[in-house]
Design a protein around this motif. Sequence first.
Motif, mmCIF file in Angstrom:
data_model
loop_
_atom_site.group_PDB
_atom_site.id
_atom_site.type_symbol
_atom_site.label_atom_id
_atom_site.label_comp_id
_atom_site.label_asym_id
_atom_site.label_seq_id
_atom_site.Cartn_x
_atom_site.Cartn_y
_atom_site.Cartn_z
ATOM 1 N N VAL A 363 -21.674 -18.424 -43.520
ATOM 2 C CA VAL A 363 -20.855 -17.754 -44.185
ATOM 3 C C VAL A 363 -19.673 -17.627 -43.598
ATOM 4 C CG1 VAL A 363 -20.325 -15.779 -45.832
ATOM 5 C CG2 VAL A 363 -22.538 -16.732 -45.594
ATOM 6 N N LYS A 364 -18.570 -18.197 -43.760
ATOM 7 C CA LYS A 364 -17.320 -18.061 -42.823
ATOM 8 C C LYS A 364 -16.008 -17.328 -43.436
ATOM 9 C CE LYS A 364 -18.462 -22.517 -40.602
ATOM 10 N NZ LYS A 364 -17.905 -23.913 -40.143
ATOM 11 N N SER A 365 -15.625 -16.563 -42.506
ATOM 12 C CA SER A 365 -14.346 -15.709 -43.064
ATOM 13 C C SER A 365 -13.325 -15.929 -41.751
ATOM 14 C CB SER A 365 -14.586 -14.576 -43.334
ATOM 15 O OG SER A 365 -15.216 -13.826 -42.060
ATOM 16 N N ARG A 366 -12.002 -15.982 -42.643
ATOM 17 C CA ARG A 366 -10.860 -15.982 -41.596
ATOM 18 C C ARG A 366 -10.710 -14.592 -40.823
ATOM 19 N NH1 ARG A 366 -8.218 -20.781 -42.078
ATOM 20 N NH2 ARG A 366 -8.418 -22.119 -43.872
ATOM 21 N N GLY A 367 -10.155 -14.921 -39.786
ATOM 22 C CA GLY A 367 -9.742 -13.449 -38.925
ATOM 23 C C GLY A 367 -9.937 -13.724 -37.576
ATOM 24 N N GLU A 368 -9.591 -12.548 -36.849
ATOM 25 C CA GLU A 368 -9.380 -12.644 -35.542
ATOM 26 C C GLU A 368 -10.854 -12.680 -35.065
ATOM 27 O OE1 GLU A 368 -7.305 -9.495 -33.577
ATOM 28 O OE2 GLU A 368 -5.310 -10.108 -34.630
ATOM 29 N N ALA A 369 -10.823 -13.416 -33.861
ATOM 30 C CA ALA A 369 -12.471 -13.355 -33.147
ATOM 31 C C ALA A 369 -13.067 -12.199 -32.921
ATOM 32 C CB ALA A 369 -12.513 -14.484 -31.875
ATOM 33 N N LEU A 370 -14.208 -11.967 -33.215
ATOM 34 C CA LEU A 370 -14.865 -10.798 -33.282
ATOM 35 C C LEU A 370 -15.268 -10.209 -31.561
ATOM 36 C CD1 LEU A 370 -17.545 -10.934 -36.044
ATOM 37 C CD2 LEU A 370 -15.454 -9.512 -36.082
ATOM 38 N N GLU A 371 -14.947 -9.187 -31.484
ATOM 39 C CA GLU A 371 -14.912 -8.804 -29.784
ATOM 40 C C GLU A 371 -16.368 -8.548 -29.232
ATOM 41 O OE1 GLU A 371 -12.892 -5.234 -29.083
ATOM 42 O OE2 GLU A 371 -13.030 -4.432 -31.096
ATOM 43 N N CYS A 415 -17.286 -17.779 -33.367
ATOM 44 C CA CYS A 415 -15.929 -17.416 -33.610
ATOM 45 C C CYS A 415 -15.201 -18.770 -32.925
ATOM 46 C CB CYS A 415 -15.568 -16.036 -32.996
ATOM 47 S SG CYS A 415 -16.595 -14.735 -33.518
ATOM 48 N N LYS A 416 -14.773 -19.344 -33.646
ATOM 49 C CA LYS A 416 -13.812 -20.499 -33.133
ATOM 50 C C LYS A 416 -12.588 -20.928 -34.305
ATOM 51 C CE LYS A 416 -17.034 -23.244 -32.269
ATOM 52 N NZ LYS A 416 -17.934 -24.446 -32.189
ATOM 53 N N LYS A 417 -11.521 -21.133 -33.883
ATOM 54 C CA LYS A 417 -10.390 -21.681 -34.533
ATOM 55 C C LYS A 417 -10.076 -20.701 -35.781
ATOM 56 C CE LYS A 417 -11.363 -26.427 -33.221
ATOM 57 N NZ LYS A 417 -11.756 -27.772 -33.738
ATOM 58 N N GLY A 418 -10.192 -19.434 -35.393
ATOM 59 C CA GLY A 418 -9.673 -18.448 -36.570
ATOM 60 C C GLY A 418 -10.777 -18.391 -37.677
ATOM 61 N N TRP A 419 -12.207 -18.688 -37.428
ATOM 62 C CA TRP A 419 -12.927 -18.509 -38.515
ATOM 63 C C TRP A 419 -14.262 -17.695 -37.899
ATOM 64 C CZ3 TRP A 419 -13.039 -19.784 -43.612
ATOM 65 C CH2 TRP A 419 -12.167 -20.732 -43.908
ATOM 66 N N ASN A 420 -14.715 -16.595 -38.404
ATOM 67 C CA ASN A 420 -15.986 -15.986 -37.860
ATOM 68 C C ASN A 420 -17.130 -16.403 -38.814
ATOM 69 O OD1 ASN A 420 -14.568 -14.320 -35.821
ATOM 70 N ND2 ASN A 420 -13.777 -12.982 -37.459
ATOM 71 N N SER A 421 -18.045 -16.830 -38.105
ATOM 72 C CA SER A 421 -19.248 -17.571 -38.765
ATOM 73 C C SER A 421 -20.564 -17.116 -38.750
ATOM 74 C CB SER A 421 -19.378 -19.089 -38.614
ATOM 75 O OG SER A 421 -20.364 -19.830 -39.323
ATOM 76 N N PHE A 422 -21.096 -16.336 -39.763
ATOM 77 C CA PHE A 422 -22.587 -15.973 -39.551
ATOM 78 C C PHE A 422 -23.543 -16.913 -40.034
ATOM 79 C CE2 PHE A 422 -20.013 -12.096 -39.138
ATOM 80 C CZ PHE A 422 -20.561 -11.365 -38.083
ATOM 81 N N SER A 423 -24.546 -17.263 -39.532
ATOM 82 C CA SER A 423 -25.304 -18.539 -39.803
ATOM 83 C C SER A 423 -26.841 -17.980 -39.880
ATOM 84 C CB SER A 423 -25.025 -19.778 -38.941
ATOM 85 O OG SER A 423 -23.480 -19.981 -39.105
ATOM 86 N N VAL A 424 -27.529 -18.673 -40.712
ATOM 87 C CA VAL A 424 -29.241 -18.196 -40.787
ATOM 88 C C VAL A 424 -29.765 -19.598 -40.591
ATOM 89 C CG1 VAL A 424 -31.078 -17.447 -41.952
ATOM 90 C CG2 VAL A 424 -28.683 -16.152 -42.119
ATOM 91 N N SER A 425 -30.411 -20.006 -39.447
ATOM 92 C CA SER A 425 -31.233 -21.360 -39.529
ATOM 93 C C SER A 425 -32.587 -21.233 -39.940
ATOM 94 C CB SER A 425 -31.027 -21.828 -38.041
ATOM 95 O OG SER A 425 -29.786 -21.852 -37.588
ATOM 96 N N TYR A 426 -32.940 -22.104 -40.977
ATOM 97 C CA TYR A 426 -34.349 -21.863 -41.738
ATOM 98 C C TYR A 426 -35.207 -22.852 -40.902
ATOM 99 C CZ TYR A 426 -31.665 -19.216 -44.849
ATOM 100 O OH TYR A 426 -30.952 -18.165 -45.338
#
Length: 426
Positions: A363-371, A415-426
Motif C-alpha cells: 500500500v503506497k502513498s505519496r509524501g515525504e520519506a518517513l523519518e 520510502c523512495k522517490k516520494g512514495w511511502n510503501s507499507f508491504s506485507v509478504s505472504y
Amino acid sequence: MIPKIPNTSSPFGVLATKWSVKMSIFTKLFLLFLVSLSLMLFVSRETNQLTQAKIEMLLKEKYLQASTELFRDLSNNDSTALTKRLQAFDFEVITETQHVLEHSKSIYEKSSSFGEVKILMDAKGRYLLLMRYLDESLLVQDRAQDESFLQQGMVTYLIFADIFVLVVIFLLIVKLLFPLKQIASTLKEFGEGALHVRMKYFGSNELGKLSDTFNAMASNIEALILSRQRLLRDIGHELRTPLAKSKLALEMLGESKYQQSLKKAISQIDELTKELLDIERLNANMEQLSLTRFNAETLVSESLSRALIDDESLVELHMDELFEIKGDLNYLSIALKNLIDNALKYTTQKPILIEVKERTISVKSRGEALEYALDYYCEPFAQGDDARGVEGFGLGLSIVKKIVQKHGFKLSLTCKKGWNSFSVSY
C-alpha cells in the motif's frame, strides 16, 4: 578477558556454529557420550593388544634364552641339572602334553638335526616352551606370566569399570535433563496463550523450585490478564450503549454546525473502543485464527469493502500476480484495511496505490520519506510529526503488526522517490 568469537569465515567455524545452534542439548550430550565410549573402547583394545605384544616379546626372549641351557641339559640326559634349571627359571613342567598340543598354535619354532624348539600359545592364551631332542620332549611354561596376565586383566577391568561409570553418569544426566523437555513444552504452551497450563512437581531440587516459581508466576499472570480482559470487555460493553443512544439522539436533532463534529467524535470513540479490544485480544494471544485458503484478490476486495471508500478514484489497484494465501481472512482484511486507511489519511496526493505482486501486497502513498523506522510507527498511539491535526489514534499499524506476526508473515516499510510503501509478504 575478551571472549573468543568463533571464526565463521572458515568452513569449520561455520560448521561448529551450525552444530551448536541446531542441535539440542540431549543430542549434543548423546554424541559426546558416543565419542567418549568409542574412545574408551578403542583405548581398551589398543591397551590389550600392546600388553599382549609386550608379554609375548618378553616371554619369547626369556624362552629363547632358557632353551639353550635347557636343551643342553636335555641332550646330556641330566635330570638333576634340568630340574635345577627349571626351578631357576621359575618354569613349570606340563604333564598333559598331548591334550595341550592339540589346542595350541605355534608362534615361533626352530629346528636342528637332533631336535626342535617351539614357542606355543595354548587355548587360554598362555605361552609355552616345547623342546624335543631325539625321542625326548619337554613342555614347560613360565609361572611368572600368570602375574603379567593378572595385571593385564586388572587394566582391562579398570577400563570397563570406567565405561560402566560413564554409562551411569550419562543416564543420570539424561534423567536430570528429561524434565527440561517438559518445562520447555509447558513454557511454549503458556507463551502461546494457554494460561491454564502448569508445570509438574519435580521434587525439592532446583527444578522443583523452578516449577514452583513458574506456577506461582503463571497464576499471577493469568489472574492479571483475565482481570484486564474482563475490565476491557466490560468497558467496551458499557460504552456501546451510550454511544448508540448518542448516535440516535444526533439523528433526531436538527441540522446544526456542531452535529457533524459530534458524529465524528462519537465515531472516533466507537472505532477506538473496537481497536482497543482487538489489540488486547491479539496481545494476550487469546484469539484463535480461523485459517482458510483464498487468493490475494479476495483479500484486497474484502479490505476495500471494510474501508468504505465512497470514491473509487481515491485508490489505484495494480494486480500483477494472483497468489494463494493461507490465513484468517477476517484478521488479514482488517490489517490491510488499516494500511489503506493510514495511506488515505497521510498521503499528500491522491490516489494511493495498491500493488499485488511477488507474493506481496503493498500500500503506497505519496509524501515525504518517513523519518523513523517501522517499529516506531507500530507502537500504539505513535504518529509522525506530519500526522498532527490528522484523524487517527495510532493503533492501526500496531494491530497490523500483531496480525502479521501472528500469521508468521513479514511487514516492511520502504520510502523512495516520494512514495511511502507499507508491504506485507505472504
